[in-house]
Design a protein around this motif. Structure first.
Motif, mmCIF file in Angstrom:
data_model
loop_
_atom_site.group_PDB
_atom_site.id
_atom_site.type_symbol
_atom_site.label_atom_id
_atom_site.label_comp_id
_atom_site.label_asym_id
_atom_site.label_seq_id
_atom_site.Cartn_x
_atom_site.Cartn_y
_atom_site.Cartn_z
ATOM 1 N N ASP A 73 53.820 42.126 53.190
ATOM 2 C CA ASP A 73 54.785 41.167 52.682
ATOM 3 C C ASP A 73 54.564 41.038 51.179
ATOM 4 O OD1 ASP A 73 56.538 39.165 52.135
ATOM 5 O OD2 ASP A 73 55.660 37.676 53.485
ATOM 6 N N GLU A 74 55.648 41.211 50.395
ATOM 7 C CA GLU A 74 55.496 41.208 48.939
ATOM 8 C C GLU A 74 55.058 39.832 48.433
ATOM 9 O OE1 GLU A 74 59.170 42.505 47.325
ATOM 10 O OE2 GLU A 74 58.969 44.591 47.970
ATOM 11 N N THR A 75 55.464 38.801 49.150
ATOM 12 C CA THR A 75 55.125 37.445 48.683
ATOM 13 C C THR A 75 53.702 37.040 49.078
ATOM 14 O OG1 THR A 75 56.003 36.453 50.706
ATOM 15 C CG2 THR A 75 57.534 36.779 48.872
ATOM 16 N N ALA A 76 53.076 37.847 49.920
ATOM 17 C CA ALA A 76 51.737 37.454 50.410
ATOM 18 C C ALA A 76 50.715 37.425 49.284
ATOM 19 C CB ALA A 76 51.290 38.411 51.514
ATOM 20 N N GLU A 77 50.821 38.416 48.361
ATOM 21 C CA GLU A 77 49.830 38.469 47.277
ATOM 22 C C GLU A 77 49.853 37.198 46.449
ATOM 23 O OE1 GLU A 77 48.574 41.255 43.440
ATOM 24 O OE2 GLU A 77 50.383 41.733 44.612
ATOM 25 N N ASN A 78 51.070 36.745 46.097
ATOM 26 C CA ASN A 78 51.169 35.531 45.293
ATOM 27 C C ASN A 78 50.606 34.331 46.055
ATOM 28 O OD1 ASN A 78 52.388 36.961 43.190
ATOM 29 N ND2 ASN A 78 54.466 36.615 44.010
ATOM 30 N N GLU A 79 50.916 34.273 47.343
ATOM 31 C CA GLU A 79 50.423 33.150 48.145
ATOM 32 C C GLU A 79 48.895 33.170 48.228
ATOM 33 O OE1 GLU A 79 50.882 31.256 52.630
ATOM 34 O OE2 GLU A 79 52.145 32.961 51.986
ATOM 35 N N GLU A 129 43.688 44.950 43.059
ATOM 36 C CA GLU A 129 43.463 46.369 43.344
ATOM 37 C C GLU A 129 43.868 46.717 44.772
ATOM 38 O OE1 GLU A 129 39.759 49.568 43.492
ATOM 39 O OE2 GLU A 129 39.489 47.573 42.619
ATOM 40 N N ILE A 130 43.539 45.817 45.719
ATOM 41 C CA ILE A 130 43.913 46.071 47.127
ATOM 42 C C ILE A 130 45.424 46.087 47.275
ATOM 43 C CG2 ILE A 130 43.807 45.097 49.456
ATOM 44 C CD1 ILE A 130 40.992 44.133 48.830
ATOM 45 N N TYR A 131 46.101 45.123 46.696
ATOM 46 C CA TYR A 131 47.560 45.047 46.857
ATOM 47 C C TYR A 131 48.276 46.153 46.065
ATOM 48 C CZ TYR A 131 48.027 40.995 49.769
ATOM 49 O OH TYR A 131 48.021 40.154 50.840
ATOM 50 N N ARG A 132 47.656 46.642 44.988
ATOM 51 C CA ARG A 132 48.257 47.765 44.278
ATOM 52 C C ARG A 132 48.267 49.004 45.166
ATOM 53 N NH1 ARG A 132 45.472 47.400 40.192
ATOM 54 N NH2 ARG A 132 43.812 48.888 40.682
ATOM 55 N N ASN A 133 47.195 49.248 45.897
ATOM 56 C CA ASN A 133 47.155 50.375 46.838
ATOM 57 C C ASN A 133 48.162 50.191 47.960
ATOM 58 O OD1 ASN A 133 45.125 51.554 45.337
ATOM 59 N ND2 ASN A 133 43.468 50.618 46.542
ATOM 60 N N LEU A 134 48.313 48.926 48.428
ATOM 61 C CA LEU A 134 49.296 48.668 49.496
ATOM 62 C C LEU A 134 50.711 48.923 48.999
ATOM 63 C CD1 LEU A 134 47.839 45.403 51.103
ATOM 64 C CD2 LEU A 134 47.892 47.706 52.094
ATOM 65 N N THR A 135 50.986 48.544 47.751
ATOM 66 C CA THR A 135 52.341 48.713 47.191
ATOM 67 C C THR A 135 52.668 50.190 47.002
ATOM 68 O OG1 THR A 135 52.085 46.623 46.044
ATOM 69 C CG2 THR A 135 53.837 48.075 45.287
ATOM 70 N N LEU A 136 51.688 50.992 46.576
ATOM 71 C CA LEU A 136 51.930 52.416 46.337
ATOM 72 C C LEU A 136 51.860 53.239 47.609
ATOM 73 C CD1 LEU A 136 49.788 52.816 43.065
ATOM 74 C CD2 LEU A 136 52.282 52.537 43.264
ATOM 75 N N ASN A 143 36.107 50.924 50.981
ATOM 76 C CA ASN A 143 35.090 50.196 50.211
ATOM 77 C C ASN A 143 35.626 48.863 49.713
ATOM 78 O OD1 ASN A 143 33.187 52.205 50.544
ATOM 79 N ND2 ASN A 143 33.901 53.357 48.756
ATOM 80 N N GLY A 144 36.896 48.843 49.343
ATOM 81 C CA GLY A 144 37.498 47.592 48.860
ATOM 82 C C GLY A 144 37.489 46.528 49.945
ATOM 83 N N PHE A 145 37.901 46.936 51.159
ATOM 84 C CA PHE A 145 37.922 45.955 52.244
ATOM 85 C C PHE A 145 36.509 45.560 52.654
ATOM 86 C CE2 PHE A 145 42.175 47.780 52.628
ATOM 87 C CZ PHE A 145 42.932 46.627 52.777
#
Length: 532
Positions: A73-79, A129-136, A143-145
């Motif tokens: 969900d795109e709004t999840a990162e902001n939340e 960094e995690i959400y950037r990988n999810l978006t791409l 390792n991030g998780f």
């Protein structure tokens, strides 16, 4: 120098008022301190709630990150970032309020709070960094998780450590309040005893030096009015009562001859001797009662010392038994019977005895530490083997009581995550209770059965049964119907089963028998506590 009764009364009144004001002032100060402790307890409870809410926000944010992997969900990162920012703000506000509080535990707590702040900052840095990988839609870097999980785990441990600091303060405040309550109670009891003794002494003194002399004087006056001029009244009082007695005796002395005065004196002396004798007899009786009470109190104190040393006294013969068992094993091994079945059997029995000695020692330790019951050491174990071992342990007792053992085990039963020693303790307790409930013989059935995600264990006897009114209380500590029982057996059994995330229930009919049913999970994620 003459003394006035009013001086004694005024002195007693002043002492009484001073004592009341002193005790009242001390109790007031104690109560004030207790009220202050209550306010501090309320504050510490609020701090604990704040820390728990802070941990919940962090764990919720981490959970939302994991949820984004499944359902992006795109709004999840902001939340999530907003949640972490709110958690960081709450933490900084809390640190500011604690810094202004000047608490004794502030330095220790601030070290933990700084570490928690670093954890929050690390999570906030890691989230983009995690959400950037999810978006791409790129392959996720585990390792991030893992680092995110590490931050979350550290945050949970840090919040627990912070609350442990608060819990330590709460424990200290509660202990201090209990001490003050005990001091107030002790002061109350002491003042009550002193007040009662003072009242008794005051009554005796007043009766002896005021009321009794007046009664004696009235009696003497009536005798004089009847013509008996030989009576005399005597007192050691230096108050107005003494003056009155002196005037009375001076009046009578002028009315009598010298010989009559001597006879009257002898009669009065005899009367005083009788009174003193009676007082001595009463004092002797009081001393005897006091001596008997001291003997009784000494016996009570001795019983308390015996109760304190029970643990040590049991362990000593147990250690002697263990050392002698080791000597016995050594003697058996030294016998020239290699390969002999008798020797192997004896060694097997000594091994069972050795294991049981160790288990008895552990049971004693667990009984003494019942209030701090240890957590089970979970390990995959074969329930059927445990039940088989239990059956072997109670076989001799059952045979002596003319009881048959019916062992029905489910071959499809899987291993269960249990503490084998604790489970043996619980099941052995139930089996021994069943044997004791069948003094005239009967049948003991030990059964295991595989359920969907749980294991069912049944201990069924044909004994005397349990009254319906007692079924709701059999698992309560200190409840027992056995002579000499402590009432801890079934309470410990229930504690062990519940610590394994299981449940135990009992069905019984008087004169027909009793069935105990135990439900245990076969996996760490199974839920069996609601299954009966």
């Amino acid at each position: 120098m003459k003394k006035k009764l009013s001086s004694y009364i005024a002195g007693a009144f002043i002492i009484n008022v001073f004592a009341i004001l002193s005790v009242g002032g001390i109790c007031t100060l104690m109560v004030k301190d207790m009220v202050t402790n209550i306010a501090r307890l309320e504050k510490e409870s609020g701090n604990v709630s704040t820390i728990y809410r802070l941990n919940n926000k962090i764990q919720h944010a981490v959970f939302m990150v994991h949820n984004s992997i499944v359902d992006y969900d795109e709004t999840a990162e902001n939340e999530i970032m907003a949640t972490m920012a709110k958690a960081e703000k709450d933490l900084l506000d809390y640190m500011g309020s604690e810094k202004s509080g000047h608490n004794l535990h502030t330095q220790e707590e601030f070290i933990l709070l700084e570490k928690l702040h670093d954890n929050i900052s690390g999570i906030k840095t890691l989230l983009p960094e995690i959400y950037r990988n999810l978006t791409l839609a790129e392959p996720q870097d585990e390792n991030g998780f893992k680092l995110l999980e590490k931050y979350a785990f550290h945050a949970r441990n840090l919040t627990q450590s912070i609350n442990d600091v608060h819990f330590k303060v709460v424990s200290g405040l509660v202990k201090e309040s209990y001490n003050k309550m005990f001091f107030i109670l002790l002061l109350y009891l002491t003042c009550s005893v002193v007040g009662i003794l003072a009242s008794c002494v005051g009554y005796v003194v007043l009766s002896r030096h005021t009321i009794k002399p007046i009664i004696n004087l009235a009696t003497a006056t009536r005798r004089i009015s009847g013509g008996d001029l030989g009576i005399r009244v005597a007192t050691d009082s230096e108050t107005e009562i003494g003056t009155l007695y002196q005037s009375f005796n001076a009046m009578t002395e002028k009315l009598q001859e010298h010989q009559r005065k001597r006879e009257d004196f002898n009669r009065m002396l005899e009367k005083l001797v009788k009174e003193r004798t009676r007082e001595l007899l009463e004092s002797n009786e009081s001393l005897s009662r006091t001596q008997s009470e001291l003997v009784r109190m000494e016996k009570i104190a001795t019983l308390g010392q015996i109760a304190t040393s029970v643990n040590h006294e049991i362990k000593t013969p147990l250690n002697v038994l263990y050392m002698n068992l080791q000597l016995l094993i050594r003697k058996i091994n030294q016998c020239p019977m290699e390969g002999d079945s008798l020797k192997q059997g004896m060694l097997g029995l000594t091994e069972i005895i050795n294991n049981e000695i160790g288990r008895i020692n552990e049971i004693i330790e667990e009984f003494v530490k019942y209030a701090r019951f240890p957590a089970p050491k979970i390990k995959e174990s074969d329930i059927n083997k445990i039940l088989t071992d239990i059956a072997e342990m109670v076989t001799q007792n059952a045979r002596e009581a003319d009881i048959s053992i019916d062992l029905q085990l489910d071959d499809n039963l899987q291993t269960c995550p249990v503490d084998a020693k604790m489970m043996i303790q619980a099941l052995l307790n139930l089996c021994m209770n069943a044997i004791q409930a069948m003094p005239y013989g009967g049948s003991l059935k030990i059964e295991s059965k595989k359920l969907e995600s749980c294991t069912k264990i049944s201990i069924i006897d044909t004994g005397q049964g349990i009254e319906a009114a007692d079924l709701d209380r059999i698992f309560d500590p200190f409840f027992t119907k056995k002579d000499g029982g402590l009432g801890f057996g079934l309470a410990i059994v229930q504690r062990i089963i519940e610590d394994h995330r299981g449940s135990i229930s009992c069905r019984s009919e008087v004169e027909k028998g009793t069935e105990f049913t135990i439900i245990l999970p076969t996996t760490t994620k199974a839920i069996c506590q609601d299954i009966i």
